[in-house]
Design an enzyme around this catalytic site. Structure first.
Site, PDB file in Angstrom:
ATOM      1  N   HIS A 143      -9.806 -46.328  55.461  1.00  0.00           N
ATOM      2  CA  HIS A 143     -10.748 -47.247  55.802  1.00  0.00           C
ATOM      3  C   HIS A 143     -11.358 -46.917  57.056  1.00  0.00           C
ATOM      4  O   HIS A 143     -12.338 -47.466  57.728  1.00  0.00           O
ATOM      5  CB  HIS A 143     -10.266 -48.712  55.663  1.00  0.00           C
ATOM      6  CG  HIS A 143      -9.464 -49.194  56.602  1.00  0.00           C
ATOM      7  ND1 HIS A 143      -8.204 -49.374  56.600  1.00  0.00           N
ATOM      8  CD2 HIS A 143      -9.819 -49.874  58.030  1.00  0.00           C
ATOM      9  CE1 HIS A 143      -7.607 -50.040  57.663  1.00  0.00           C
ATOM     10  NE2 HIS A 143      -8.495 -50.418  58.574  1.00  0.00           N
ATOM     11  N   ASP A 155      -5.346 -46.116  50.824  1.00  0.00           N
ATOM     12  CA  ASP A 155      -5.864 -46.439  51.998  1.00  0.00           C
ATOM     13  C   ASP A 155      -5.147 -45.120  53.008  1.00  0.00           C
ATOM     14  O   ASP A 155      -4.371 -45.438  53.710  1.00  0.00           O
ATOM     15  CB  ASP A 155      -5.526 -47.544  52.728  1.00  0.00           C
ATOM     16  CG  ASP A 155      -6.507 -47.884  53.958  1.00  0.00           C
ATOM     17  OD1 ASP A 155      -7.242 -47.109  54.095  1.00  0.00           O
ATOM     18  OD2 ASP A 155      -6.114 -48.969  54.568  1.00  0.00           O
ATOM     19  N   SER A 191      -5.045 -50.152  62.886  1.00  0.00           N
ATOM     20  CA  SER A 191      -5.059 -49.337  61.586  1.00  0.00           C
ATOM     21  C   SER A 191      -4.906 -47.942  61.612  1.00  0.00           C
ATOM     22  O   SER A 191      -5.422 -47.204  62.586  1.00  0.00           O
ATOM     23  CB  SER A 191      -6.448 -49.811  60.983  1.00  0.00           C
ATOM     24  OG  SER A 191      -6.276 -50.990  60.266  1.00  0.00           O
TER      25      SER A 191
HETATM   26  C1  4AZ Z   1      -7.199 -54.230  60.851  1.00  0.00           C
HETATM   27  O1  4AZ Z   1      -8.218 -54.896  60.803  1.00  0.00           O
HETATM   28  C2  4AZ Z   1      -5.864 -55.000  60.600  1.00  0.00           C
HETATM   29  N1  4AZ Z   1      -1.968 -58.120  60.168  1.00  0.00           N
HETATM   30  C3  4AZ Z   1      -4.767 -54.188  60.661  1.00  0.00           C
HETATM   31  C4  4AZ Z   1      -3.604 -54.642  60.258  1.00  0.00           C
HETATM   32  C5  4AZ Z   1      -3.401 -55.947  59.967  1.00  0.00           C
HETATM   33  C6  4AZ Z   1      -4.664 -56.833  59.750  1.00  0.00           C
HETATM   34  C7  4AZ Z   1      -5.710 -56.261  60.304  1.00  0.00           C
HETATM   35  C8  4AZ Z   1      -2.040 -56.710  59.539  1.00  0.00           C
HETATM   36  O2  4AZ Z   1      -7.182 -53.227  61.332  1.00  0.00           O
END
Ligand code: 4AZ
Length: 864
Positions: A666, A720, A814
């Protein structure tokens, strides 16, 4: 330690030992029989005269042989006993009634030589009065003198090296004799004994005290260079010491270097390391700091190796006016080395002890958070208004202890209770009186940061005004009682609560959410939420997939559970038919052992399970002084910051080789403004700790290609995962290092602690972190997670978090790693940060791409 070549050549007598053995003696006796042949009497008679002569010669030869043999045997056994070891002992002696003159700094001066001679003679006279020492003493040399720092103006300290040739087997006797020269006197003197009987000895020197110890054998290893530098801090008030070549080239191998630091009378030496990066094994390369001018083992202030971050104060103070810094390196790998700054501080400037009055106050050990000096004694007299009691809180405690809970070395003492050890949590002591005394004592060796503490007065009738008292005497807001959080730090605020219908009643009185029952995490603290979770009857083994087989079938070399888990944790590794629960070796054989990769045992016949294990190592020696969640330099060397070129950090990634990164699909999904799937959009920053801060260990890389998983689903976030190839390979260094990839069947069990890292938001809808953050979370049972995430998880995902809330990955994390430290110490990429419902919410774990599912896909696309 060298084996000394004995004066009589031992090897000669031992190697030619056959000649001197009793058997040879017998042989010689047998030969004498030839002179007495009895078989032919005529012959005997005829040869009578001769016979007498023969017998005479025979007897002479026989006697000669006996004598020679005896002498040789005696020599043989004597020299055997005389196999000797060269032993060096170093020591210091304080000479009373000697005034220090500048010439003592110069070993070539007449004054140095004269006093040196006297000291050597004194030592000789002393050794000659001691059993063992007299026989094996070879000689002494005086290495240096320093000005005494005690109350009397006229003392000089002499530092010397004594050499002994000690017969093997008598080392401990010699050592005992040497230590009996300094009889223990008084607890606070520790092993520093005192001899005040100078007049007993031949020389006119008067010795105040003497201390002696064996030279650390590691110090005799350096073959290349040995050098001593001396700095008089009175002449150079502050100065810098660097290891050779620092910072441009690594320090040389096989080196032994000493820096002697001498402060003025009435001062201490202060040494602060500004940069420190040595090999991580103290048996190889190491730095020692001594509270002495010679490397006396009793006076070691610290021994250091590895890498220390700038954030951690690495600063030491001597007890007197001398200090010795030593660097020893071996033949192997070389590292950048260190830079240290030295200065002197007045002896009396120690902010330590005194009278503390009022309702509240704070105090700390000298120099906190830098190290306290050796041989320090502080006394604080605390007095609060009459009728009140005192509560003393130690907020942090770093006081080394020699044996468990004994506090024999350094300690802080309140109300006759000695406290020592390493404790980052609060220790509270209450004193039912309005006055008390706090003592802090350090002995002559090994120092640490010490402590910070505060005190407050309270009324015995109302110990926590407006608050509630925890069992450990802390006071907390009454609103925090039974809120599900351990606010007291001893859980006492969560005990004796009435559990609601959606909670379980733990055996220890705590209430926890029903969902956490049997999730393989000890949520209650007494494991009562994880008891009685096995569905199998007594005598049956619970397979990992929930099945039951007879206990007898466990580890029988055959697969009985459908998932093979009855064979996965066995002392014997067996070859089994391949399944999702076996490990496939490179030669395609499958073995029963669970997670055999890099565990130190070659389980595969072809050794492939141990073949690529340089990955996933943290070169960094962990700092303890991390209050929050900030990472240390080099702690997560596979962590990458993916930045939109010329803009800012967007996602994380993990290094898996010198050419490839793993991130989330993503992160590389195009949107209406930016084509994130194109390599030129990105810049990968490797070896980074703080956003925007680059150094010689950080590298910026362009990308050659991005491979997004073809099965990535932008709605469900299934699959992902994406790969990024760097345009050119990166040179790995201590801050840039690949993480290990788990095999397809690697098991990351529910409840296991794993680490999340990233520069993402520090709270939901908050701001991105500048310093790389880290947090420990636990893997959450898939069934529990599925329920919590209302069926939105797939088998390609795994869940991790802290279900109480408060710890989680967030936006900006992420693509980054979910790192799992395995038993071998190697760190494996268990997951890739993917999604979640908000951040750090209660009962909302973070969702991660399950990397084991993509092991083959990664291999096919990258060759890694
Ligand atoms: C994000 O938006 C994201 N709480 C990554 C991890 C989590 C929430 C959002 C996990 O990149």
């Amino acid at each position: 330690m060298h084996i000394h070549k004995p004066r009589c050549s031992v090897t000669d007598s031992l190697n030619s030992g056959k000649k001197f053995t009793p058997k040879t003696l017998e042989d010689d006796c047998d030969n004498t029989d030839a002179f007495l042949p009895a078989a032919d009497a005529t012959e005997v008679e005829k040869q009578k005269g001769c016979k007498t002569l023969y017998v005479g010669i025979g007897l002479m030869v026989f006697s000669a042989v006996i004598v020679v043999t005896t002498v040789l045997l005696v020599r043989h056994f004597h020299t055997r006993r005389e196999v000797q070891l060269k032993k060096f002992y170093i020591g210091s002696m304080s000479l009373a009634n000697q005034r220090f003159v500048d010439a003592y700094d110069n070993p070539d001066s007449q004054e140095f030589k004269e006093l040196g001679q006297q000291v050597s003679q004194k030592l000789k006279a002393m050794y000659f009065k001691m059993k063992y020492l007299e026989d094996y003493f070879v000689g002494s040399t005086v290495q240096a003198f320093s000005e005494g720092n005690g109350g009397s103006e006229d003392t000089v300290v002499a530092y010397y090296l004594s050499e002994f040739d000690v017969p093997i087997g008598l080392e401990s006797e010699v050592e005992a004799s040497l230590t009996s020269m300094d009889p223990m006197e008084g607890g606070q003197q520790g092993r520093m004994g005192r001899i005040s009987k100078g007049s007993e000895f031949s020389s006119s020197l008067l010795i105040n005290n003497i201390m002696c110890g064996a030279l650390d054998p590691r110090m005799t290893k350096a073959k290349n260079a040995s050098q001593t530098y001396t700095y008089h801090i009175s002449k150079t008030p502050t100065g810098t010491i660097e290891s050779p070549g620092f910072p441009n080239s690594p320090y040389p191998p096989n080196t032994y270097l000493e820096w002697r630091l001498l402060a003025e009378r009435g001062h201490r030496v202060q040494l602060e390391f500004e940069s420190f990066n040595l090999e991580d094994d103290c048996q190889e390369d190491f730095v020692m700091v001594y509270d002495s001018l010679v490397p006396l083992e009793q006076r070691v202030i610290t021994e250091k190796c590895g890498l220390y971050s700038r954030k951690e104060p690495l600063s030491f103070v001597s007890s007197g006016n001398v200090m010795l810094l030593m660097l020893v390196t071996n033949e192997k790998k070389s590292f950048p080395g260190f830079r240290a700054r030295f200065s002197q501080v007045p002896l009396q400037s120690q902010d330590c002890g005194g009278k503390l009055t009022g309702l509240t106050g704070t105090f700390k050990s000298p120099n906190y958070p830098s190290c306290y000096p050796p041989l320090v004694k502080c006394v604080w007299n605390i007095e609060v208004p009459a009728g009140m009691s005192i509560r003393v809180k130690f907020n942090k405690l770093f006081i080394p202890e020699t044996s468990k809970n004994s506090c024999l070395k350094d300690y802080v003492e309140v109300n006759n209770e000695k406290i020592c050890g390493i404790n980052r949590d609060i220790t509270v002591i209450t004193i039912p009186d309005h006055t008390t005394v706090v003592n802090f004592n350090s002995d002559m060796s090994y120092v640490d940061s010490g402590f910070t503490a505060d005190f407050e007065a309270f009324l015995p009738t109302d110990p926590c005004p407006g608050k509630i008292a925890c069992a450990n005497n802390l006071c907390i807001s009454s609103l925090l009682k039974c809120n599900g959080w351990n606010d007291c730090r001893d859980n006492s605020d969560e005990k004796n609560c009435t559990c609601s219908s959606d909670q379980i009643h733990c055996g220890n009185g705590l209430c926890q959410p029903k969902l956490w029952l049997c999730d393989k995490v000890n949520d209650c603290g007494d494991n009562s939420d994880e008891k009685n979770c096995d569905n199998c009857p007594l005598g049956q083994f619970s397979c990992r997939n929930g099945g039951c087989v007879s206990d007898k079938l466990k580890c029988d070399g055959r697969v009985d559970c459908l998932d093979g888990s009855d064979e996965s944790k066995c002392p014997r590794t067996v070859v089994l038919p391949c399944s999702g629960y076996t490990y496939m070796c490179k030669n395609m054989q499958c073995i029963s052992k669970l997670n055999p990769e890099c565990d130190g045992d070659e389980d595969c016949e072809d050794g492939s399970d141990e073949a690529s294990c340089q990955c996933g190592k943290q070169p960094y020696r962990h700092s303890r002084i991390v209050g929050g969640q900030g990472s240390e330099e080099g702690e997560w060397p596979w962590q990458v910051s993916l930045q939109r070129r010329g803009s800012e950090h967007i996602c994380g990634a993990s290094i898996i080789s010198d050419r490839w990164l793993v991130t989330a699909a993503h992160c590389v999904q195009d949107d209406e403004d930016v084509q994130y799937s194109k390599p030129y959009v990105w810049e990968a920053q490797l070896g980074l700790l703080v956003q925007g801060q680059f150094n010689k260990w950080t590298v910026k890389k362009n990308l050659k290609q991005i491979i997004q998983h073809i099965g990535y689903n932008r709605d469900s976030y299934d699959n992902d995962i994406a790969l990024m190839e760097l345009d050119t390979p990166v040179t790995l260094n201590q801050n840039i290092w690949p993480i290990c990839l788990p095999s397809a069947t690697h098991d990351f069990p529910a409840g296991k602690e794993v680490w999340i890292t990233g520069w993402g938001d520090t709270r939901e809808s908050g701001f991105a972190a500048q310093l790389l953050q880290k947090a420990a979370v636990r893997i959450i049972n898939s069934t529990v997670c599925e329920a919590l995430m209302t069926g939105r998880t797939t088998s390609n995902m795994m869940c991790a978090g802290v279900l109480q809330g408060g710890v989680d990955a967030c936006q900006g994390d992420s693509g980054g790693p979910l790192s799992s430290i395995e038993a071998s110490g190697n760190i494996f990429l268990a997951g890739v940060v993917s999604w979640g419902d908000g951040c750090a919410r209660r009962n909302k774990p973070g969702i991660y791409t399950r990397v084991t599912k993509y092991r083959e896909w990664i291999r096919q696309n990258t060759g890694v």
